[in-house]
Design a protein around this motif. Structure first.
Motif, mmCIF file in Angstrom:
data_model
loop_
_atom_site.group_PDB
_atom_site.id
_atom_site.type_symbol
_atom_site.label_atom_id
_atom_site.label_comp_id
_atom_site.label_asym_id
_atom_site.label_seq_id
_atom_site.Cartn_x
_atom_site.Cartn_y
_atom_site.Cartn_z
ATOM 1 N N LYS A 11 0.832 -1.205 0.000
ATOM 2 C CA LYS A 11 0.000 0.000 0.000
ATOM 3 C C LYS A 11 0.868 1.257 0.000
ATOM 4 C CE LYS A 11 -4.168 -1.809 2.221
ATOM 5 N NZ LYS A 11 -4.973 -1.819 3.447
ATOM 6 N N GLU A 12 1.955 1.232 0.798
ATOM 7 C CA GLU A 12 2.873 2.375 0.841
ATOM 8 C C GLU A 12 3.516 2.600 -0.524
ATOM 9 O OE1 GLU A 12 5.768 1.878 3.988
ATOM 10 O OE2 GLU A 12 4.192 1.579 5.476
ATOM 11 N N LEU A 14 2.363 1.726 -3.459
ATOM 12 C CA LEU A 14 1.359 2.238 -4.390
ATOM 13 C C LEU A 14 1.057 3.710 -4.114
ATOM 14 C CD1 LEU A 14 -1.138 -0.770 -4.640
ATOM 15 C CD2 LEU A 14 0.583 -0.071 -6.312
ATOM 16 N N SER A 15 0.988 4.090 -2.849
ATOM 17 C CA SER A 15 0.750 5.494 -2.496
ATOM 18 C C SER A 15 1.880 6.383 -3.010
ATOM 19 C CB SER A 15 0.618 5.660 -0.982
ATOM 20 O OG SER A 15 -0.559 5.056 -0.521
ATOM 21 N N ILE A 18 1.423 6.828 -6.695
ATOM 22 C CA ILE A 18 0.321 7.766 -6.962
ATOM 23 C C ILE A 18 0.797 9.200 -6.780
ATOM 24 C CG2 ILE A 18 -1.910 8.590 -6.074
ATOM 25 C CD1 ILE A 18 -2.533 5.550 -5.530
ATOM 26 N N VAL A 64 -2.542 2.471 -11.424
ATOM 27 C CA VAL A 64 -2.098 2.316 -10.038
ATOM 28 C C VAL A 64 -3.283 2.470 -9.087
ATOM 29 C CG1 VAL A 64 -0.562 3.203 -8.232
ATOM 30 C CG2 VAL A 64 0.255 3.056 -10.578
ATOM 31 N N LEU A 65 -4.206 3.374 -9.399
ATOM 32 C CA LEU A 65 -5.409 3.528 -8.572
ATOM 33 C C LEU A 65 -6.253 2.256 -8.599
ATOM 34 C CD1 LEU A 65 -6.372 7.211 -9.485
ATOM 35 C CD2 LEU A 65 -5.546 6.379 -7.252
ATOM 36 N N GLN A 67 -5.040 -0.760 -9.023
ATOM 37 C CA GLN A 67 -4.306 -1.719 -8.197
ATOM 38 C C GLN A 67 -4.592 -1.470 -6.722
ATOM 39 O OE1 GLN A 67 -0.202 -1.110 -9.449
ATOM 40 N NE2 GLN A 67 -0.281 -2.941 -10.723
ATOM 41 N N GLN A 68 -4.635 -0.202 -6.333
ATOM 42 C CA GLN A 68 -4.921 0.154 -4.944
ATOM 43 C C GLN A 68 -6.313 -0.342 -4.539
ATOM 44 O OE1 GLN A 68 -5.228 4.410 -3.969
ATOM 45 N NE2 GLN A 68 -3.631 4.073 -2.432
ATOM 46 N N ASP A 69 -7.301 -0.153 -5.407
ATOM 47 C CA ASP A 69 -8.657 -0.645 -5.131
ATOM 48 C C ASP A 69 -8.689 -2.167 -5.039
ATOM 49 O OD1 ASP A 69 -9.799 1.857 -4.993
ATOM 50 O OD2 ASP A 69 -10.494 1.851 -7.078
ATOM 51 N N LEU A 71 -6.280 -4.139 -4.179
ATOM 52 C CA LEU A 71 -5.611 -4.555 -2.945
ATOM 53 C C LEU A 71 -6.553 -4.452 -1.747
ATOM 54 C CD1 LEU A 71 -2.762 -5.549 -2.273
ATOM 55 C CD2 LEU A 71 -2.182 -3.224 -1.617
ATOM 56 N N LYS A 72 -7.432 -3.460 -1.757
ATOM 57 C CA LYS A 72 -8.399 -3.292 -0.662
ATOM 58 C C LYS A 72 -9.353 -4.481 -0.567
ATOM 59 C CE LYS A 72 -8.416 1.734 -0.846
ATOM 60 N NZ LYS A 72 -9.148 2.924 -1.295
#
Length: 146
Positions: A11-12, A14-15, A18, A64-65, A67-69, A71-72
């Motif tokens: 998560k870090e 990916l952040s 972003i 990337v957004l 991917q973040q979704d 991962l959630k």
């Protein structure tokens, strides 16, 4: 292996990606606004090239957004077969089926984060410990699954 810690590291990362894309987009937009010229067509060509770069960066940011979704939505639980969220150890390496992020160092090990849509993940999918699979004429045996 602590999957919660592993997900937090991902998560870090990916952040950070972003933030970098957002910064690049803002900088490119600013340079697009600064491009003033009396050169006519060359001016328009330059502006168009900058706009294409912004569109390219925006597409990468959107990926990337996503991917973040994705991962959630991964449920952190022990796995006995290869599935989304599983950590799979084979003779060739350690793989975390989550998002396509490449290699990360975690608990003194190299873990390769791969997408469930990757050919490797698809070849392993649904298999259990001690089963073998083949990809590109290379056989691998699953040593463990977490």
């Amino acid at each position: 292996m602590n999957k919660f810690s592993l997900i937090n590291i991902i998560k870090e990362r990916l952040s950070e990606k972003i933030k970098n894309f957002e910064k690049l987009i803002a900088e490119t937009r600013a340079s697009n606004n600064d491009t003033k010229s009396s050169m006519g067509d060359k001016y328009e060509t330059g502006r168009e090239m900058l706009q294409q770069e912004i569109n390219n960066l925006q597409g990468q940011l959107n990926e990337v957004l996503k991917q973040q979704d994705f991962l959630k939505n991964i449920i952190v639980k022990p796995s006995d077969r290869v599935e989304k969220g599983a950590i799979v150890k084979t003779e060739k390496g350690l793989f975390y089926i989550s998002v396509s992020l490449g290699e990360i160092a975690f608990e003194d090990q190299k873990i390769i984060c791969i997408s469930p849509e990757s050919p490797l993940a698809k070849a392993m999918y649904g298999r259990t410990m001690n089963e073998s699979f083949s990809l590109n004429n290379i056989s691998q045996k699953i040593i463990s699954i977490e």
